[in-house]
Write a protein that holds these residues in place. Structure first.
Motif, mmCIF file in Angstrom:
data_model
loop_
_atom_site.group_PDB
_atom_site.id
_atom_site.type_symbol
_atom_site.label_atom_id
_atom_site.label_comp_id
_atom_site.label_asym_id
_atom_site.label_seq_id
_atom_site.Cartn_x
_atom_site.Cartn_y
_atom_site.Cartn_z
ATOM 1 N N UNK A 1 -9.909 30.693 -21.142
ATOM 2 C CA UNK A 1 -10.299 32.236 -22.168
ATOM 3 C C UNK A 1 -9.724 31.873 -23.077
ATOM 4 N N UNK A 2 -10.016 30.893 -24.788
ATOM 5 C CA UNK A 2 -8.760 31.300 -25.666
ATOM 6 C C UNK A 2 -8.414 32.545 -25.813
ATOM 7 N N UNK A 3 -7.011 32.268 -26.580
ATOM 8 C CA UNK A 3 -6.116 32.986 -26.533
ATOM 9 C C UNK A 3 -6.016 34.072 -27.976
ATOM 10 N N UNK A 4 -5.533 34.415 -28.592
ATOM 11 C CA UNK A 4 -5.352 35.110 -30.013
ATOM 12 C C UNK A 4 -3.934 36.292 -29.652
ATOM 13 N N UNK A 5 -3.059 35.941 -30.660
ATOM 14 C CA UNK A 5 -1.936 36.677 -31.085
ATOM 15 C C UNK A 5 -2.722 37.622 -31.108
ATOM 16 N N UNK A 6 -1.912 38.600 -30.915
ATOM 17 C CA UNK A 6 -2.479 40.479 -30.752
ATOM 18 C C UNK A 6 -0.991 41.131 -31.505
ATOM 19 N N UNK A 7 0.090 40.387 -30.863
ATOM 20 C CA UNK A 7 1.239 40.812 -31.506
ATOM 21 C C UNK A 7 2.563 39.973 -31.647
ATOM 22 N N UNK A 8 3.410 40.240 -32.424
ATOM 23 C CA UNK A 8 4.496 39.012 -32.271
ATOM 24 C C UNK A 8 5.934 39.921 -32.034
ATOM 25 N N UNK B 1 11.738 44.729 -30.890
ATOM 26 C CA UNK B 1 11.588 45.047 -29.471
ATOM 27 C C UNK B 1 12.815 44.548 -28.891
ATOM 28 N N UNK B 2 13.149 43.544 -28.639
ATOM 29 C CA UNK B 2 14.611 43.311 -27.767
ATOM 30 C C UNK B 2 14.824 41.526 -27.592
ATOM 31 N N UNK B 3 13.331 41.415 -27.188
ATOM 32 C CA UNK B 3 13.557 39.746 -26.969
ATOM 33 C C UNK B 3 12.151 39.569 -28.175
ATOM 34 N N UNK B 4 12.114 37.708 -27.756
ATOM 35 C CA UNK B 4 10.681 37.550 -29.030
ATOM 36 C C UNK B 4 9.707 37.268 -28.145
ATOM 37 N N UNK B 5 8.836 37.531 -28.424
ATOM 38 C CA UNK B 5 7.619 37.046 -27.383
ATOM 39 C C UNK B 5 6.270 36.950 -28.303
ATOM 40 N N UNK B 6 5.089 36.753 -27.748
ATOM 41 C CA UNK B 6 3.823 36.898 -28.217
ATOM 42 C C UNK B 6 2.724 37.039 -27.078
ATOM 43 N N UNK B 7 2.301 38.290 -27.882
ATOM 44 C CA UNK B 7 1.210 39.279 -26.972
ATOM 45 C C UNK B 7 -0.407 38.567 -27.087
ATOM 46 N N UNK C 1 4.662 31.546 -35.489
ATOM 47 C CA UNK C 1 3.552 32.143 -35.342
ATOM 48 C C UNK C 1 2.659 33.052 -36.543
ATOM 49 N N UNK C 2 1.959 33.591 -36.391
ATOM 50 C CA UNK C 2 0.882 34.566 -36.885
ATOM 51 C C UNK C 2 0.100 35.376 -36.250
#
Lengths: 209, 113
Positions: A31-38, A44-50, A91-92
């Motif tokens: 399933x293609x994934x899209x960045x919803x939140x960075x 947030x205390x940590x670095x991640x892509x939602x 990322x954006x």
């Protein structure tokens, strides 16, 4: 750094390798994934892509979730998950990922929910032997003894009939045999848990942010 | 979800060859298998009667029987295996069964009509 994608099991087939061997293979549709939140360390205390994957109708979402997607300017998604990255500024929001992040020959781990088998006996659930069907046997699939008589109790964890399947199962080190970018398909060597069209979590071994 | 089998077919279609002649159960075919001996590669023929054609797509297999040195040998081979160099149809026969296992009892297999 473990990069994760979601996919659905399409089914099993066979695959010929370079030496002409027929390998058992599973086809998975990513399933293609899209960045919803960075998520950033500052906020947030940590670095991640939602990431979000899988389309869903708007009416099936709660209003708060809908607002979350609206803020990102992304079509509503069925699943949200996070991937930790070392540098989130690269990322954006709205950036999309598909099967192309996988390459042929690499190893992945696949997590899914195994097929539910309901209330299963000891033979199916624990691989106990049956007793002979003939030669005067009265009990063929029964569990047998619960333990020694002198113990006066049943040891904890004794393997008994009960609910079997529908567990979270991870299969590690599956080789990617083929990446089909046109149909978003992955062909993996071996089998993966769950029924056809079941949701799978595919983890890359050596993804770098 | 519909069309999942179609997805499997498209992704495995690269193996399905069209250079294999059409044959039916009961026909006598000869298939040439690639055998690699170290660096050298040679073709080894296997000629016999088709007892069974099973499966579809990449999973298609053919069972061929021959009598070698007085011993009956039946081999089931994936039809689209890259190890198969080519297949020749030696003789076409008419049998009424799709699985003509009675041919095992026929000794002079090349002589039937």
């Amino acid at each position: 750094m473990a990069w994760v994608m979601l996919g659905r099991k399409v089914g099993m087939t066979q695959w010929f390798d370079g030496e002409g061997r027929a390998l058992a293979a599973t086809v998975v549709q990513v399933e293609p994934a899209v960045v919803v939140q960075i998520k950033t360390p500052e906020r947030d205390g940590y670095a991640a892509l939602q990431l979000g994957a899988g389309d869903i109708e708007e009416r099936k979402l709660t209003k708060p979730l809908l607002g979350h997607f609206k803020k990102a300017g992304v079509a509503p998604k069925r699943f949200l998950f996070e991937v930790k990255v070392p540098d989130p500024t690269k990322y954006q929001v709205g950036q999309a990922f598909g099967v192309e992040i996988f390459s042929e020959g690499e190893l992945v781990d696949v997590t899914g929910v195994s097929k539910g088998r309901g209330f299963a006996g000891t033979i199916k659930r624990w691989g106990f032997h049956t007793r002979p069907g003939s030669h005067g046997h009265k009990w063929i699939r029964r569990p047998g003894t619960a333990g020694p008589m002198g113990l006066r109790k049943v040891v904890k964890g004794k393997r008994y009939p009960g609910h079997f399947g529908a567990d979270r199962v991870t299969v590690r080190n599956l080789q990617v045999l083929k990446v089909d970018k046109e149909h978003n398909l992955l062909v993996l060597r071996g089998s993966v848990p769950g029924p056809r069209s079941g949701i799978l979590r595919i983890r890359k071994h050596d993804a770098q942010g | 979800m519909t069309g999942m089998d179609d997805l499997i077919r498209t992704v495995t279609s690269q193996f399905v060859r069209d250079d294999i002649p059409e044959f039916r159960p009961g026909d006598i075919i000869r298939l040439y298998e690639r055998i690699s001996e170290g660096a050298r590669e040679r073709l080894q023929p296997f000629e016999g009667v088709v007892l069974k054609i099973a499966g579809t797509g990449v999973n298609k297999t053919v069972t061929v029987r021959r009598v070698a040195a007085g011993v009956g040998v039946e081999r089931t081979i994936p039809l689209y295996s890259p190890k198969i160099a080519r297949i020749e149809v030696v003789k076409r026969n008419t049998v009424r069964q799709s699985r003509p296992y009675w041919l095992r009892r026929v000794t002079r297999i090349h002589k039937i009509q």
